[in-house]
Design a protein around this motif. Structure first.
Motif, mmCIF file in Angstrom:
data_model
loop_
_atom_site.group_PDB
_atom_site.id
_atom_site.type_symbol
_atom_site.label_atom_id
_atom_site.label_comp_id
_atom_site.label_asym_id
_atom_site.label_seq_id
_atom_site.Cartn_x
_atom_site.Cartn_y
_atom_site.Cartn_z
ATOM 1 N N LEU A 1 36.098 25.764 23.993
ATOM 2 C CA LEU A 1 36.407 25.318 25.356
ATOM 3 C C LEU A 1 35.237 24.554 25.954
ATOM 4 C CD1 LEU A 1 38.250 28.510 26.662
ATOM 5 C CD2 LEU A 1 39.261 26.386 25.808
ATOM 6 N N PRO B 1 40.065 21.871 28.674
ATOM 7 C CA PRO B 1 39.906 23.244 28.182
ATOM 8 C C PRO B 1 41.133 24.121 28.427
ATOM 9 C CG PRO B 1 37.961 22.570 29.417
ATOM 10 C CD PRO B 1 38.996 21.496 29.603
ATOM 11 N N SER C 1 43.299 25.934 25.486
ATOM 12 C CA SER C 1 43.531 27.378 25.487
ATOM 13 C C SER C 1 45.026 27.695 25.383
ATOM 14 C CB SER C 1 42.925 27.995 26.741
ATOM 15 O OG SER C 1 42.895 29.387 26.624
#
Length: 184
Positions: A123, A140, A144
């Motif tokens: 990330l 990010p 995820s």
């Protein structure tokens, strides 16, 4: 003997960066996934943030097929490095067989390598400037959610596993080349 290195890992795991170091160490040609994907991504206006439409993958698949044909026609002494993200989905597992088959038809040693990296590090890497330049995923939150939804294909038996959160790209490449017996 030539080698076909297959570096597999999630976005941000350092596939291209490790591949560049590995190419310097071994003389192998680096054919990273963005070399194949970027012409299509650019045509669709990819920016690394907004989602890509699903049809881009049918175009990139055709480019990959042509590149694999060229690799099979290349001199037997030429080694190659491919990079890929493979989701933990049944249809993705077939890519391992595809690349192993290319290596076998060339008489090359097939070297599957799984690049592992802690999610927090992945990330954090989304913000690196070179990701923008290469039309790579940069969000990010999207990464995820993507990894939660699709995961990463587990390393098959016999694959070298390299933790790119703990090794520098140069050290990871050295480990891979030594494992394959492919140092100059």
């Amino acid at each position: 003997m030539s080698h076909l290195f297959f570096l597999v890992g999630p976005p941000g795991s350092g596939k291209r960066t490790v591949g560049l170091h590995l190419a310097r160490l071994t003389g192998a040609a680096l054919l990273d996934n963005h070399l194949i994907n970027d012409p299509v991504f650019a045509a669709f206006g990819a920016d690394g943030v907004k989602p890509l439409p699903p049809e881009v993958w049918s175009y990139t698949r055709r480019i990959r097929e042509v590149v694999l044909e060229a690799v099979e026609a290349a001199p037997a002494t030429q080694s190659h490095i491919f990079t890929a993200y493979l989701a933990d989905l049944p249809e993705e597992a077939g890519w391992l067989d595809t690349f192993a088959g290319v290596a076998a038809r060339r008489g090359a040693s097939f070297v599957p390598v799984w690049l592992d990296c802690d999610r927090e590090v992945l990330l954090d890497r989304m913000g690196h400037p070179e990701r923008r330049e290469r039309l790579k995923l940069r969000d990010p939150a999207a990464l995820s959610a993507f990894l939660d939804r699709k995961g990463t294909l587990p390393a098959p038996a016999g694959a070298l596993q390299v933790d790119t959160a703990r090794l520098s790209p140069a050290d990871a490449a050295l480990l891979i080349a030594a494992h394959a017996g492919a140092l100059f």
